[in-house]
Enzyme design. Structure first.
Site, short mmCIF file in Angstrom:
data_model
loop_
_atom_site.label_atom_id
_atom_site.label_comp_id
_atom_site.label_asym_id
_atom_site.label_seq_id
_atom_site.Cartn_x
_atom_site.Cartn_y
_atom_site.Cartn_z
N ASP A 216 2.25 5.34 0.50
CA ASP A 216 2.19 4.35 1.82
C ASP A 216 3.18 4.91 2.76
O ASP A 216 2.66 5.19 3.90
CB ASP A 216 2.74 2.96 1.27
CG ASP A 216 2.46 2.05 2.51
OD1 ASP A 216 1.17 2.01 2.91
OD2 ASP A 216 3.39 1.60 2.92
N GLU B 18 1.71 6.69 6.42
CA GLU B 18 1.96 6.30 7.66
C GLU B 18 2.48 7.44 8.40
O GLU B 18 2.21 7.42 9.59
CB GLU B 18 2.97 5.03 7.78
CG GLU B 18 2.70 3.72 6.90
CD GLU B 18 3.96 2.91 6.55
OE1 GLU B 18 3.81 1.89 6.13
OE2 GLU B 18 5.31 3.65 6.56
N LYS C 134 -3.84 -2.71 2.70
CA LYS C 134 -3.75 -1.33 3.29
C LYS C 134 -4.46 -1.55 4.88
O LYS C 134 -5.44 -0.97 5.15
CB LYS C 134 -5.13 -0.69 2.63
CG LYS C 134 -4.84 -0.27 1.14
CD LYS C 134 -3.59 0.44 0.67
CE LYS C 134 -2.56 -0.27 0.52
NZ LYS C 134 -1.31 0.41 -0.02
#
Length: 586
Positions: free
Chosen positions: A305, A309, A242
């Protein structure tokens, strides 16, 4: 070959306690916090209200969001014969983790049983960090497992790999296809778009019963979008730090002095042909230096994810500081003060406070007057941020964003008679030039001012992202790591050190593309809706504020904070552990 029964089991209800889980210690939020269930009784439902904004399509008109966590998160269990599984309780949900630490390195040979060579394919953001961490961890226990880098012929990265000790002479550096063919565990760390264009050749070169390791679920999303799946004669696992690759390496090196320092990782077992996959995945995560590893699925990982972002991790935080910098300077604040009260505020004092004490401490530390300013910013920003976040999540889940990344990667090169369009710079506006001046005179340890309006916008963004992931059924471990921990502990310190490009462009190609695409969306909607609402004197939505103060996520964050290493990442301006093109000497 059909996949064997996996030791990794997703379930829609809380998993039954296993012997390993029952024997392990359970960590939960202190009872004084009062978070005994997924939804606090003090939370207020947000009822629909007819507003002027609702009639013109503004996100500020959205008032149909109910109390948090109505959808039960996916509960995942796993079995390991090598590591100790622990149960933690996050906002009323039991989840399972494995703690890391250098004191566990002696277990790596057992976890990697049957593996003679680990092939690390690619030398982008994650490749250098993971290859070095794996090599160093295995060397510490005198393992004879070889970590070998595989690169395409003619790659400029050969020199970078040689510079950190990988060589052709030692058998630790070579051609990509030879490395894939000879490895028992293949860590595919090339860019996502390159994976999409080369997966067939990669699969054809892998040995039967070998293991494909991913650090991102993007390839699964791409395969799903074209109606395909992984070959059935290989295992498929994921370990997903992460944080950007430079953070993974930096904290590992810093952690040599303090056991357990590193970047948390999620892990997933998508396909297990021989029963080894879970222990191999956990061994990989421990060897990277992950303080704790939490379980997910490959599909949940890529959705959270890629979405994260584009949200608070990179794109959204870039967009909001650009918007606020213009607002403050237009209101008469000096450029230096405006930079300090936007970027330095978010990346310094706000991030450090959230990291160590949580979001509520930001609010509780303010004066009564500043609390009102925070509330005004939070109330006006929450729904506009959620509007873009909701759209972004659905673009990722539908495969649209994945397709966008693949196509963008192909536009890096000339084709169809059109010129190449590589990624452009993102730090050329006035505010980032001001930032250079501010940092040049900043004293060591200066975390910047706590501006209540900036803090209100940032926390509203963070809470909106948490809520979208919660409504989509992600586990609290995944939600907190993708929305809070990675932001404040891994990424924002890089922007604090040298500006937005230093943060964004140390990340993967997929992350860099997404940040550039979505940052202007957040900038625009805050400028056009949230800030206008504040200037027009729109009343503060007290239900939103009450729900923020009572949200069970705060208790879950506190549990995660108990697992946090004592080491803060150190990112000097002349850092040599970042991408070569971003080193100050260049």
């Amino acid at each position: 070959m059909a996949a064997a029964t996996s030791s990794f089991s997703p379930a829609l209800t809380a998993p039954p306690s296993s012997s390993s889980a029952a024997a392990s210690k359970t960590y939960s939020a202190p009872s004084s916090l009062g978070f005994s269930s997924a939804v606090s009784k003090s939370l207020h439902p947000l009822r629909a209200r007819a507003t002027r904004a609702a009639t013109n399509g503004s996100a500020l008109g959205a008032r149909m969001v109910s109390v948090p966590a109505i959808k039960t998160p996916l509960s995942l269990d796993f079995e390991t014969s090598v590591f100790n599984k622990e149960k933690i309780n996050l906002a009323g949900h039991d989840e399972y983790i494995v703690r890391g630490g250098r004191d566990l390195f002696h277990l790596l040979p057992d976890a990697f049983k049957g593996i003679k060579q680990i092939g690390v394919i690619g030398w982008g953001s994650q490749g250098p960090a993971q290859a070095q961490n794996l090599r160093d961890s295995l060397a510490e226990v005198k393992s004879d497992i070889v970590v070998k880098i595989g690169l395409r012929k003619g790659s400029r990265s050969f020199n970078e790999a040689r510079a950190v000790g990988f060589t052709e002479e030692s058998g630790t550096l070579g051609d990509i296809w030879e490395t894939v063919s000879s490895s028992d565990l293949v860590l595919l760390l090339i860019s996502d778009s390159a994976q999409a264009d080369n997966y067939e050749k990669i699969f054809s070169h892998m040995k039967p019963n070998s293991i494909l390791g991913l650090s991102h679920g993007f390839l699964l999303g791409h395969l799903q979008s074209v109606g395909l799946d992984f070959p059935k004669n290989i295992s498929v696992i994921a370990v997903c730090p992460k944080g950007m690759g430079p953070s993974v390496r930096r904290l590992y090196v810093q952690g040599k002095e303090i056991n357990g320092a590193g970047i948390n990782s999620s892990f997933a077992v998508h396909q297990d042909v021989d029963g080894r996959a879970t222990d191999v995945a956990l061994g990989w995560s421990v060897a990277l230096g992950s303080p704790f590893s939490f379980v997910t699925t490959l599909e949940q990982e890529y959705k959270s994810d890629i979405f994260g972002e584009r949200g608070i991790l990179l794109g959204a935080v870039h967009g909001i500081v650009e918007s606020l910098f213009r607002r403050y300077t237009h209101s008469g604040m000096s450029e230096d003060s405006a930079y300090k009260n936007t970027v330095e505020c978010v990346t310094g004092i706000v991030s450090r406070t959230i990291s160590t004490k949580g979001m509520l401490e930001i609010y509780n530390s303010l004066s009564e007057a500043d609390k009102k300013e925070f509330e005004a910013a939070y109330s006006a920003s929450y729904y506009p941020c959620m509007d873009i976040l909701y759209e972004c999540y659905e673009d990722v889940a539908s495969g649209s964003e994945i397709r966008s990344v693949v196509l963008a990667g192909r536009r890096f090169y000339e084709k169809d008679g059109l010129p190449a369009f590589p990624m452009g710079k993102i730090d050329q506006t006035r505010m980032w030039k001001v930032g250079e001046r501010v940092r040049a005179t900043r004293s060591a340890g200066d975390l910047g001012p706590l501006h209540p309006f900036t803090a209100g916008v940032f926390v509203a963004l963070m809470m909106a992202q948490i809520e979208v992931l919660r409504k989509k059924g992600h586990s609290y471990s995944e939600i907190i790591n993708e929305s809070v921990i990675e932001s404040v502990d891994s990424l924002n310190p890089f922007m604090h050190a040298r500006g937005v490009s230093f943060m964004v462009d140390n990340c993967s190609t997929t992350a860099r593309l997404g940040s550039r695409k979505w940052a202007p969306r957040f900038d625009y909607i805050l400028t056009q809706q949230a800030l206008v609402a504040v200037d027009n004197g729109t009343p503060i939505n007290q239900d939103l504020i009450s729900n923020f103060l009572s949200d069970p996520v705060h208790g879950a964050i506190e549990v995660c904070a108990q697992l946090r290493p004592t080491v803060d990442i150190s990112v000097p301006a002349d850092a040599d552990f970042v991408r070569p093109e971003l080193r100050s000497s260049n």
